[in-house]
Design an enzyme around this catalytic site. Structure first.
Site, mmCIF file in Angstrom:
data_model
loop_
_atom_site.group_PDB
_atom_site.id
_atom_site.type_symbol
_atom_site.label_atom_id
_atom_site.label_comp_id
_atom_site.label_asym_id
_atom_site.label_seq_id
_atom_site.Cartn_x
_atom_site.Cartn_y
_atom_site.Cartn_z
ATOM 1 N N ASP A 224 7.015 1.001 -7.309
ATOM 2 C CA ASP A 224 5.843 0.203 -6.467
ATOM 3 C C ASP A 224 4.998 -0.505 -7.616
ATOM 4 O O ASP A 224 4.899 -0.236 -8.909
ATOM 5 C CB ASP A 224 4.794 1.376 -5.886
ATOM 6 N N GLU A 268 9.660 -3.275 -6.753
ATOM 7 C CA GLU A 268 8.549 -4.077 -5.735
ATOM 8 C C GLU A 268 7.747 -4.943 -6.813
ATOM 9 O O GLU A 268 7.086 -4.473 -7.619
ATOM 10 C CB GLU A 268 7.686 -3.104 -4.984
#
Length: 568
Positions: A224, A268
């Site tokens: 993330d 990401e």
């Protein structure tokens, strides 16, 4: 016809495979894979408390096998105050009790692997919850041994060039901590303090987290918010060389500690493609990264009935190192982000897809795929077919295989995170519990409600969206060309038709898409393939042999073709 940048063409080689745990493992399995993203708490409830859990997920694995996906991406399931749906982690190495136990997770993982399904989990590197023991200790005293696990300042003057990502809710990247009388740094919500990767002890702790889950048997991580790990004055605090240093070291450790196990790291990084390219390094950083900018342009091209937005962004996309792969998606658990578009394009997308301001969030749109398409099967199928035939690995969001709806009246992005609709029976078959105990209200409107849209009814219909998605996955799996091949675009005079060629070794597949709501005719220059016969891949129909002259096709509204070019 132009060849555009795409993944390096390595082809599929059985010799490149290794054995791990007694199974033959292709180290680049992710390039052919179809990924399926799901929330554990939203998928299936196995203990009747109204919250999805690993017991319920395990019971529903056969649906995913039947669907034809290859790898599950699980959103955060760790202990958390859940102020950001689990991305505010309070313990990296445990299971939130609402979702079960570590033994439940191990059983789920074993059952998934037994069915040939891989599993990747979330690795939230950038920040923790403010309820994490590290932060509780860090804020307790300026002399705390864990103080330097986070980024502190006596003023808000540092890192002034860094943008505010959650511009709807946060006014600053600094928040004052009353307990220690200092400001702490956060790129997201104020309750998510950023970790300090200038402290080598933080990297060691994160590596310990990775080893814990890899030793359980997970097949990798979706990592993330990777651009924001390091801060430097005078910069945007994004995509810094020191950030890449941290990520390369983690990749090195994964490769060293788990040789031959084909673990995958997925980034990401919501950036322009030229800024994402460095996250692949020279094949020594990430295996995969999401291609965020292509997603809004697919919706834009469909509304404009013009191929230009898609071709422009793919022409801007650099080549990847051998083994590198883009991750492609139409929708996911977040808003349909409009960060990587111009202000004019953003206003256009809002006007066309989110005229009601309640559907807007941050710089995006909080809607699912089917509502965005006004529940038009033709448009849903066209966009999905484009997703599955572009150069990259496709990601399906749970429920989109049946055309689930959303609830924009729910706060934040929770309207696209509602319970999975399994049947028309009580609680949509999600939970054998009282409706008042469900973690979120069910969708129950006449169009998208569970009485109308559910797995059970669609499984029994050969004309359902679910049956169509299954067929699409079966066809895609017939060839490695979609996952590993190059891509070349055609530029016929009819701008409403988007056409590309996927090639791998001696195999060529022609993809033709009509972006218009009306029937279209298109002339294609296929002289390079004169003598070949186009074989329509879904029905096996033979189309007229290609000649040196222009090849004429007529397209139904929102129609598409996948042709294998057979040289006879």
């Amino acid at each position: 016809m132009r060849r555009l940048a795409g993944p390096a063409e390595t082809g599929y080689s059985l010799a490149a495979c290794v054995r791990a745990g007694g199974f033959l493992v292709d180290p680049e399995w992710y390039r052919d894979a179809v990924f399926y993203e799901l929330h554990v708490r939203a998928f299936a409830d196995g203990n009747a408390d109204g919250v999805g859990d690993f017991l319920g997920l395990t019971e529903r694995l056969d649906h995913l096998v039947d669907l034809g996906v290859d790898c599950l991406w699980l959103l955060p399931f760790y202990p958390s105050p859940r102020r950001d749906d689990g991305y505010d982690i309070a313990d990296y190495c445990a299971i939130d009790p609402a979702f079960g136990t570590l033994d439940d997770f191990r059983l789920f993982l074993a059952e998934a692997h037994a069915r040939g399904l891989r599993v990747i989990t979330e690795l939230v590197l950038n920040h923790t919850s403010d309820q994490h023991p590290w932060f509780i200790a860090a804020r307790a005293s300026r002399d705390s041994p864990l103080r330097d696990f986070y980024v502190w300042s006596d003023t808000t003057e540092r890192y002034r060039d860094a943008r505010i990502i959650f511009c709807d809710t946060e006014k600053s990247n600094w928040t004052f901590d009353e307990a220690s009388q200092a400001y702490y740094w956060h790129r997201f919500y104020a309750h998510q303090p950023d970790l300090n990767f200038d402290n080598p002890k933080v990297l060691e702790e994160i590596w310990g987290v990775m080893r814990f889950w890899l030793d359980q048997g997970v097949d990798g991580f979706r990592v993330d918010a990777v651009p924001y790990l390091i801060e430097r004055d005078g910069t945007s605090c994004e995509n810094l060389p020191e950030t890449h240093g941290v990520l390369k070291e983690l990749r090195r450790r994964v490769d060293t500690a788990y040789p031959g196990h084909a673990k995958v790291l997925l980034a990401e990084s919501n950036m322009w493609p030229e800024d994402v390219r460095p996250y692949f390094g020279d094949g020594d950083e990430f295996h995969m990264a999401f291609h965020f900018p292509i997603m809004p342009r697919m919706f834009m091209a469909l509304r404009l009935e013009d191929r230009k937005p898609i071709i422009d962004i793919i022409e801007r996309t650099p080549s990847l190192p051998p083994g590198g792969q883009w991750g492609l998606f139409l929708r996911n658990h977040d808003e349909l982000t409009l960060e990587m578009v111009t202000q004019i394009e953003r206003d256009y997308m809002w006007d066309e897809y989110a005229r009601d301001p309640i559907a807007r969030l941050n710089l995006g749109i909080r809607r699912r795929l089917a509502p965005l398409m006004d529940n038009d099967r033709r448009r849903i199928e066209l966009l999905t077919a484009m997703l599955f035939s572009l150069n990259g690995s496709p990601f399906l969001y749970y429920g989109d295989e049946i055309g689930m709806g959303d609830d924009v009246t729910r706060g934040d992005r929770n309207g696209v995170r509602t319970p999975m609709q399994w049947s028309s029976r009580r609680n949509a078959g999600f939970a054998p519990a009282e409706v008042t105990s469900l973690f979120a209200p069910l969708i129950d409107d006449p169009v998208f409600g569970f009485a109308s849209v559910n797995v059970e009814s669609q499984r029994g219909s050969t004309s359902s969206l679910l049956s169509w998605v299954k067929a699409l996955l079966r066809v895609r799996k017939q060839t490695h060309v979609f996952g590993r091949g190059t891509i070349r675009f055609f530029t016929p005079k009819n701008h409403r038709v988007l056409c590309w060629l996927r090639s791998l070794d001696a195999e060529d597949v022609l993809v033709v898409n009509n972006l218009a709501a009306t029937a279209q005719a298109v002339e294609l220059d296929l002289a390079d393939f004169a003598g070949a016969v186009p074989v329509e891949m879904f029905g096996g129909s033979l189309f007229p042999r290609i000649k040196a002259t222009s090849y004429m096709l007529t397209m139904a509204p929102y129609g598409f073709y996948w042709f294998r070019l057979r040289r006879i």
